[in-house]
Design an enzyme around this catalytic site. Structure first.
Site, short mmCIF file in Angstrom:
data_model
loop_
_atom_site.label_atom_id
_atom_site.label_comp_id
_atom_site.label_asym_id
_atom_site.label_seq_id
_atom_site.Cartn_x
_atom_site.Cartn_y
_atom_site.Cartn_z
CB CYS A 2 43.99 105.79 -4.33
SG CYS A 2 43.75 107.01 -5.63
CG ASP A 110 38.63 114.07 -6.56
OD1 ASP A 110 39.56 113.76 -7.31
OD2 ASP A 110 38.00 113.23 -5.89
CB VAL A 310 25.63 89.06 -11.62
CG1 VAL A 310 25.81 87.56 -11.37
CG2 VAL A 310 26.87 89.81 -11.17
#
Length: 652
Positions: A2, A110, A310
């Site tokens: 977030c 959580d 990658v």
């Protein structure tokens, strides 16, 4: 998972009237969230106190409890406590059970345990958090504004003061929503204070660790609430090697196991090295042998485990995709190579873009292993500087150890940036017990400063400044308790890990594409065990052929989960190609950024030296010059993107 942005007025209860209207303050908070909305595209929430003196904002990437009950801010109306949380907190289910009679949980997130634990333990609740996190909590009854981040800085947190308001946010650019006007802090840049996490590139912006502001007053308390420790080097280790290998294995399995908990799909970043291969192998083991769920997938089908690599050009000398492919085939998992030309952090950006394109939000990564299990060549001299009294089996005759130490010291130092040509003061060397790593850290991030910036060198050379950033307790440990290898580990954990690796190829890059990375090797339960292992079991020196086996004990612990090839393969740093054709696409990007006009607009760097780096990087293939050019170009991009005015000399 977030992004957070929050503020508190610090004029004091009897201060002048608040600036701006309530609606204006809400608009500013939302503008700041707009800037970091890439971190949380799934939901947004804003809470403001009735008098608008406090505001908490949150943008959500939904991973655990996808319902609206997991949206933030979390508000405890009974006791007037509000919180916004970024990250993942593992083992939260146990606290839901423990505290169910004390706190009315609104969902199953959580992150909601932050308020419940704060009410139960007070500020000491931080010791009960396990995971990657940053949060801001407002206790209205006690008028306490409390912010903190995880132990290693996996999730970022910054703060500044704007118009008598303390602003805290996940990313510095969120401050722009509050009218922030960034200015270069040349003192920090010239003295390299940013390397130890005590300052940032910008004036008045500091990295958060543990921050308290009470009663709306400006006496902000900023401290470190947790720090790494190591054993007394004189104490004999009584555990057997087999016992310690098993101890590492058990804790590593648990660190990975808890990080597979999610209500969305989970993948793995896989390179050709031991660290990420061990993570992928352990994930496969947990799914196959223990029936552990892979995020929201409980099929037990290993082919549903997606691994991402990658893939550089085959002739670049940096590509590991073939090794990763063989590991993926051995495990029987889904493999996704992502072709990319270069530039380390941008390679990570390409990985997260691919993960997002497949509808995924979570990946496990290998960051933190080299720091805790001793994977870097820079650690070699410090392993041999003193005998390892804790593990007599590794003891060497003094003349053999000294010869090997000198060779390691003279042959180590392939740094990414800088030349470090000056002599380190003897007193500084003694301050860090003559360890090698401080000098290497000081070299990293070298910039071609203009002469006027030397005004800020009155406090000493970069090595001295970095050493003096360590507090008295740590300097005492370095002088009298820790083995030199452990001192070097500590320096690396305080500098290069949080300020280079975890930003440059960590959270910032992954969250640009709404992807949360979970570094299992930075589980503090695992690390507290590993830190107290003998130095000679972390990196093993073989006097017969003068070789070093880095991450020795991790190799033994991970042996059941990796191929023979990975077990035997030596450390290769994740580092993209550094040589490109003149007038090629990469060169043209640098020609556009590194112009005389742009360098002079920065105000603190020398154009002639910059031009020389650019010349040597693309016409001569000079790797160090290329790295210097990359670093300078990053400052140009920041300047252009955020409108940073030129730095100027201090007026006489």
């Amino acid at each position: 998972m977030c992004g957070i942005s929050a503020y508190v007025d610090i004029q004091g209860p009897n201060g002048p009237p608040l600036q701006g209207s309530a609606e204006g303050r809400k608009t500013e908070l939302n503008k700041s969230l707009d800037i970091i909305k890439h971190r949380g595209p799934d939901a947004r929430g804003v809470w403001m106190s009735a008098d608008t003196r406090v505001g908490l904002g949150h943008v959500r990437l939904s991973i655990v409890d996808l319902s609206p009950d997991g949206n933030q801010p979390f508000v405890d109306t009974q006791d007037g406590i509000t919180a916004v949380v970024n990250g993942e907190l593992y083992g939260h289910e146990a606290y839901y059970t423990q505290l169910a009679n004390e706190y009315n949980f609104q969902g199953k997130s959580d992150c909601e345990i932050v308020i419940a634990l704060y009410k139960h333990y007070g500020r000491a609740f931080l010791s009960h958090l396990r995971g990657e996190f940053a949060f801001v909590l407002w206790d209205s009854k006690r008028e306490v504004f409390f912010a903190a981040r995880d132990r290693y800085g996996i999730k970022p947190l910054y703060y500044t003061i704007i118009d008598d308001r303390l602003i805290v946010a996940t990313e510095m650019k969120a401050f722009l929503g509050f009218g922030w006007r960034p200015e270069w802090c040349v003192e920090t840049l010239r003295g390299y204070a940013w390397k130890m996490g005590t300052k940032t590139f910008f004036k008045g912006v500091l990295p958060g660790h543990y921050l308290v502001c009470q009663n709306y007053k400006g006496g902000i308390k900023q401290t470190i609430y947790w720090d790494t420790d190591f054993p007394d080097k004189r104490v004999l280790e009584t555990r057997s090697e087999a016992e310690m290998v098993e101890g590492v294995r058990e804790r590593l399995l648990e660190a990975v196991r808890v990080r597979l908990r999610a209500d969305v799909p989970v993948g793995v970043y896989l390179s050709g090295g031991l660290d990420s291969s061990a993570i992928a192998g352990i994930v496969a083991h947990l799914i196959k042998e223990e029936g552990t769920k892979l995020g929201n997938d409980n099929t037990g089908d290993l082919s549903r485990l997606r691994c991402f690599t990658v893939q550089f050009d085959k002739d670049s000398g940096a590509d590991e995709s073939d090794v990763a492919q063989r590991t993926a085939d051995w495990l029987g998992v889904e493999y996704h190579p992502i072709p990319f030309p270069d530039l380390n952090g941008l390679g990570k950006l390409a990985l997260s873009e691919k993960v997002h394109s497949l509808g995924m939000k979570v990946v496990l990564t290998g960051e933190g292993s080299d720091e805790h299990f001793v994977g870097y060549p820079d650690f070699r001299p410090d392993l041999l500087q003193e005998p390892d009294y804790s593990w007599p089996a590794a003891d060497l005759p003094p003349h053999v150890r000294e010869k090997a130490w000198r060779e390691a010291r003279d042959n180590t130092g392939a740094v990414i940036f800088g030349d470090g040509g000056h002599v380190v003061p003897v007193s500084t060397a003694r301050m860090v017990n003559n360890t090698h790593t401080m000098r290497e850290v000081a070299k990293c991030g070298y910039l071609p400063f203009l002469p006027w910036t030397s005004t800020y060198l009155s406090a000493g050379d970069p090595e001295t400044r970095l050493a003096e950033d360590l507090d008295g307790r740590i300097l005492e440990m370095i002088a009298n308790k820790w083995h030199p290898l452990h001192t070097s580990q500590y320096i690396w954990l305080r500098s290069y890990l949080p300020n280079f690796i975890l930003r440059w190829v960590g959270d910032n890059m992954d969250m640009a594409h709404h992807v949360e990375s979970r570094p299992a090797f930075l589980d503090h339960h695992l690390n507290q065990y590993v830190n107290f292992l003998p130095p000679s079991l972390k990196m093993r020196y073989n006097p017969e052929d003068n070789t070093f086996n880095e991450k020795y004990i991790l190799r033994q612990a991970a042996r059941p989960f990796v191929t023979d090839e990975i077990y035997a393969r030596r450390k290769v740093a994740y580092c993209g190609p550094t040589q490109y054709k003149e007038n090629g696409p990469v060169h043209r990007v640098f020609l556009r950024l590194l112009t005389k006009e742009n360098i002079e607009r920065l105000g603190f760097l020398d154009w002639a030296l910059t031009e020389d780096y650019l010349e040597r990087a693309f016409r001569q293939g000079d790797r160090r010059a290329f790295r210097n050019a990359v670093l300078i170009a990053q400052f140009v991009v920041i300047m252009q993107r955020f409108g940073v005015p030129p730095a100027s000399p201090i007026p006489n």
